[in-house]
Design an enzyme around this catalytic site. Structure first.
Site, PDB file in Angstrom:
ATOM      1  N   ALA A  86       0.820  -1.215   0.000  1.00  9.31           N
ATOM      2  CA  ALA A  86       0.000   0.000   0.000  1.00  9.31           C
ATOM      3  C   ALA A  86       0.857   1.270   0.000  1.00  9.31           C
ATOM      4  O   ALA A  86       0.451   2.299  -0.538  1.00  9.31           O
ATOM      5  CB  ALA A  86      -0.953   0.006   1.193  1.00  9.31           C
ATOM      6  N   THR A  87       2.043   1.211   0.589  1.00 10.68           N
ATOM      7  CA  THR A  87       2.921   2.386   0.568  1.00 10.68           C
ATOM      8  C   THR A  87       3.250   2.763  -0.872  1.00 10.68           C
ATOM      9  O   THR A  87       3.108   3.925  -1.288  1.00 10.68           O
ATOM     10  CB  THR A  87       4.226   2.115   1.348  1.00 10.68           C
ATOM     11  OG1 THR A  87       3.890   1.801   2.699  1.00 10.68           O
ATOM     12  CG2 THR A  87       5.159   3.311   1.310  1.00 10.68           C
ATOM     13  N   ASN A 166      -5.859   3.094  10.533  1.00 11.33           N
ATOM     14  CA  ASN A 166      -5.109   1.971  11.078  1.00 11.33           C
ATOM     15  C   ASN A 166      -4.970   2.009  12.591  1.00 11.33           C
ATOM     16  O   ASN A 166      -4.721   0.996  13.221  1.00 11.33           O
ATOM     17  CB  ASN A 166      -3.720   1.912  10.427  1.00 11.33           C
ATOM     18  CG  ASN A 166      -3.049   3.259  10.374  1.00 11.33           C
ATOM     19  OD1 ASN A 166      -3.569   4.201   9.794  1.00 11.33           O
ATOM     20  ND2 ASN A 166      -1.891   3.362  10.989  1.00 11.33           N
ATOM     21  N   GLN A 194      -6.660  -0.890   5.224  1.00  9.27           N
ATOM     22  CA  GLN A 194      -7.307  -1.499   6.395  1.00  9.27           C
ATOM     23  C   GLN A 194      -8.745  -1.910   6.124  1.00  9.27           C
ATOM     24  O   GLN A 194      -9.319  -2.688   6.886  1.00  9.27           O
ATOM     25  CB  GLN A 194      -7.297  -0.504   7.575  1.00  9.27           C
ATOM     26  CG  GLN A 194      -5.932  -0.176   8.120  1.00  9.27           C
ATOM     27  CD  GLN A 194      -5.308  -1.321   8.904  1.00  9.27           C
ATOM     28  OE1 GLN A 194      -5.953  -2.297   9.274  1.00  9.27           O
ATOM     29  NE2 GLN A 194      -4.016  -1.209   9.162  1.00  9.27           N
ATOM     30  N   SER A 214      -3.296  -3.689   0.341  1.00  5.74           N
ATOM     31  CA  SER A 214      -2.052  -4.334   0.762  1.00  5.74           C
ATOM     32  C   SER A 214      -2.296  -5.800   1.099  1.00  5.74           C
ATOM     33  O   SER A 214      -3.306  -6.134   1.732  1.00  5.74           O
ATOM     34  CB  SER A 214      -1.515  -3.599   1.997  1.00  5.74           C
ATOM     35  OG  SER A 214      -0.412  -4.302   2.542  1.00  5.74           O
ATOM     36  N   HIS A 216      -0.583  -7.914   3.199  1.00  8.84           N
ATOM     37  CA  HIS A 216      -0.391  -8.410   4.569  1.00  8.84           C
ATOM     38  C   HIS A 216      -1.416  -7.880   5.560  1.00  8.84           C
ATOM     39  O   HIS A 216      -1.412  -8.278   6.723  1.00  8.84           O
ATOM     40  CB  HIS A 216       1.047  -8.162   5.050  1.00  8.84           C
ATOM     41  CG  HIS A 216       1.396  -6.739   5.360  1.00  8.84           C
ATOM     42  ND1 HIS A 216       1.540  -6.292   6.657  1.00  8.84           N
ATOM     43  CD2 HIS A 216       1.630  -5.683   4.565  1.00  8.84           C
ATOM     44  CE1 HIS A 216       1.886  -4.997   6.634  1.00  8.84           C
ATOM     45  NE2 HIS A 216       1.941  -4.613   5.377  1.00  8.84           N
ATOM     46  N   THR A 255       9.955  -7.401 -12.943  1.00  9.51           N
ATOM     47  CA  THR A 255       9.403  -8.758 -12.997  1.00  9.51           C
ATOM     48  C   THR A 255       8.401  -8.951 -11.866  1.00  9.51           C
ATOM     49  O   THR A 255       8.674  -8.593 -10.720  1.00  9.51           O
ATOM     50  CB  THR A 255      10.538  -9.795 -12.879  1.00  9.51           C
ATOM     51  OG1 THR A 255      11.431  -9.585 -13.975  1.00  9.51           O
ATOM     52  CG2 THR A 255      10.009 -11.217 -12.917  1.00  9.51           C
ATOM     53  N   CYS A 341       4.335   2.076  12.774  1.00 12.95           N
ATOM     54  CA  CYS A 341       5.308   2.937  12.107  1.00 12.95           C
ATOM     55  C   CYS A 341       5.727   4.110  12.977  1.00 12.95           C
ATOM     56  O   CYS A 341       6.876   4.509  12.957  1.00 12.95           O
ATOM     57  CB  CYS A 341       4.730   3.473  10.814  1.00 12.95           C
ATOM     58  SG  CYS A 341       3.537   2.373  10.078  1.00 12.95           S
TER      59      CYS A 341
HETATM   60  C1  LIG Z   1      -0.289  -0.843   6.534  1.00 13.57           C
HETATM   61  C2  LIG Z   1      -0.838   0.370   5.891  1.00 13.57           C
HETATM   62  C3  LIG Z   1      -0.167   0.990   4.840  1.00 13.57           C
HETATM   63  C4  LIG Z   1       1.171   0.484   4.327  1.00 13.57           C
HETATM   64  O1  LIG Z   1       1.004  -0.718   3.643  1.00 13.57           O
HETATM   65  P1  LIG Z   1       2.293  -1.594   3.231  1.00 13.57           P
HETATM   66  O2  LIG Z   1       1.688  -2.656   2.350  1.00 13.57           O
HETATM   67  O3  LIG Z   1       2.844  -2.130   4.491  1.00 13.57           O
HETATM   68  O4  LIG Z   1       3.205  -0.705   2.493  1.00 13.57           O
HETATM   69  C5  LIG Z   1      -0.720   2.109   4.277  1.00 13.57           C
HETATM   70  N1  LIG Z   1      -1.880   2.606   4.720  1.00 13.57           N
HETATM   71  C6  LIG Z   1      -2.571   2.040   5.731  1.00 13.57           C
HETATM   72  C7  LIG Z   1      -3.863   2.630   6.177  1.00 13.57           C
HETATM   73  C8  LIG Z   1      -2.063   0.913   6.357  1.00 13.57           C
HETATM   74  O5  LIG Z   1      -2.729   0.370   7.362  1.00 13.57           O
END
Ligand SMILES: *Cc1c(COP(=O)(O)O)cnc(C)c1O
Length: 418
Positions: A86-87, A166, A194, A214, A216, A255, A341
């Protein structure tokens, strides 16, 4: 230290440590791992290889995942761009729209409780001459759509408002914001890392033009994510951040991370089927946790709206007890203060500050992040541990009655406003 250790017995079925920080990351669902395994072993092909079956198989696996991710948010597969998370999706969305629309305007609207992966991108864009409006939130953590409307001007090219926070789980009124953006002809991006797979999201019904997700955060692997980019009414133009072989329609070269993408797809497919039942279950567990904490302790308040909230999230302040001390006292339970973070920086959370909490109260706040694999016995055990730890820690420090009542008043204010 023995006094600090809990006398509460670990019930059958509870294995320590307990993971209750599912807004930081989620464990991989075993079904996701199973789907990924072939791509890590025998089916290792490069989907860009056009001349043999290894490549064709890999391409097929990626396209299946693309369809699974698209389906979860009501998009078409062609609108999904795979990224590293997501970043990266947020960077691609904001910087990509900013660069592509430079001639139309230089103004972007966002809000104070966004994830760093949006706020820091905005700070960077400011250095390149973009003007950013950071809207405040109400005491319950929600943005007022009317404020969004008022912030839009002739130069506005993009609104970026997250779907779910988050730290406090606040679900923003993205449907209403999407309608406003559509009326004004301004693009709407939502960081939905989220929210996706936890609450229903439909990019068409919600008027979303770009959406970040994202792996994870939805029981998929780390290091993979996606950006939805609308292709029809309107067709959204963005420029790439990573140039190279022209993968992902030229929007994200490199890739493809086939195992990660396959895992993301499987995680989306599971979420689509199980979201409704899972949300009900997590909402009930969260209610149980909250009831035990509030029933067993005075001087506590819930941060953020209870009406518009992720079912698995609870964020509470425990007056007179530093979050760090509390987490130490329940050290075999994984909880968090602030977000993963910002907690390293040891600053009070920018999210809790935006709700109007003073630094002291913010430092006494804990996030409970319930997820797919948490059970009722775990919740009861954690609740009992926290109640006992808070009581013990409070005995160690003299209480400041004035501060306590001011915090309770703040909590009451939030509850009444909903
Ligand atoms: C975890 C999170 C991100 C970052 O996602 P990554 O896949 O770890 O880069 C961005 N925005 C929100 C709201 C998140 O909870």
């Amino acid at each position: 230290m023995t006094r600090m250790q809990s006398q509460i017995e670990v019930p059958a079925g509870v294995h320590l440590p307990i993971y209750m920080d599912n807004q930081a990351t989620c464990p991989l669902d075993p079904r996701v791992l199973e789907a990924m395994m072939p791509c890590l072993t025998t089916r290792f092909g490069n989907p860009a290889s056009r001349s043999h079956s290894f490549g064709w198989e890999a391409e097929q696996a990626v396209e299946t995942a693309r369809a699974q991710a698209a389906q979860l948010i009501g998009a078409t597969p062609q609108e999904m761009v795979f990224t590293s998370g997501a970043t990266e999706s947020n960077n691609l969305a904001l910087k990509g729209v900013a660069e592509a629309n430079r001639k139309r305007g230089n103004h972007i609207v966002t809000q104070a409780t966004e994830h760093r992966a949006v706020l820091d991108v905005c700070r960077r864009l400011e250095k390149f001459g973009f003007r950013i409006t950071y809207l405040p939130v109400k005491a319950d953590g929600l943005v007022d759509p009317e404020e969004v409307k008022r912030a839009l001007g002739a130069e506005t090219i993009l609104v970026s408002i997250m779907a779910a926070n988050n730290e406090i789980g606040a679900l923003q009124p993205i449907g209403a914001i999407g309608r406003i953006c559509r009326e004004k002809g301004v693009l709407f991006h939502s960081d939905a890392a989220q929210a996706v797979g936890k609450v229903p999201i439909d990019v068409n019904a919600d008027g979303i033009d770009l959406l970040s997700l994202s792996g994870h955060k939805i029981y998929g692997p780390k290091g993979v994510g996606a950006l939805y980019v609308r292709r029809r009414s309107p067709r959204v133009a963005i420029t790439a951040r990573v140039d190279g072989g022209g993968h992902e329609r030229g929007l994200r070269s490199g890739t493809l991370n086939v195992p990660g993408i396959v895992g993301l797809g499987k995680a989306c497919a599971i979420a689509r089927v199980e979201m409704e039942a899972e949300s009900a279950r997590l909402g009930a567990l969260r209610g149980r946790l909250q009831a035990t904490l509030q029933g067993g302790l005075d001087g506590v308040c819930v941060n953020g709206s209870m009406e518009s909230r992720l079912p698995g999230n609870l964020n509470m302040s425990f007056f007179g007890v530093e979050a760090e001390s509390l987490m130490m006292a329940v050290s075999n339970v994984a909880l968090s203060s602030g977000s993963a973070c910002t907690s390293a920086a040891h600053e009070p959370s920018h999210v809790l500050r935006a709700l109007g909490l003073d630094d002291k109260t913010a430092h006494c706040s804990i996030r409970f992040g319930l997820g797919r694999f948490n059970t009722e016995v775990e919740v009861d055990y954690v609740a009992a541990r926290v109640v006992s730890a808070v009581k013990r820690l409070r005995e160690l420090v003299p209480r400041d009655e004035a501060a306590k009542s001011s915090m309770e008043l703040a909590g009451e204010r939030v509850r009444r406003r909903g």
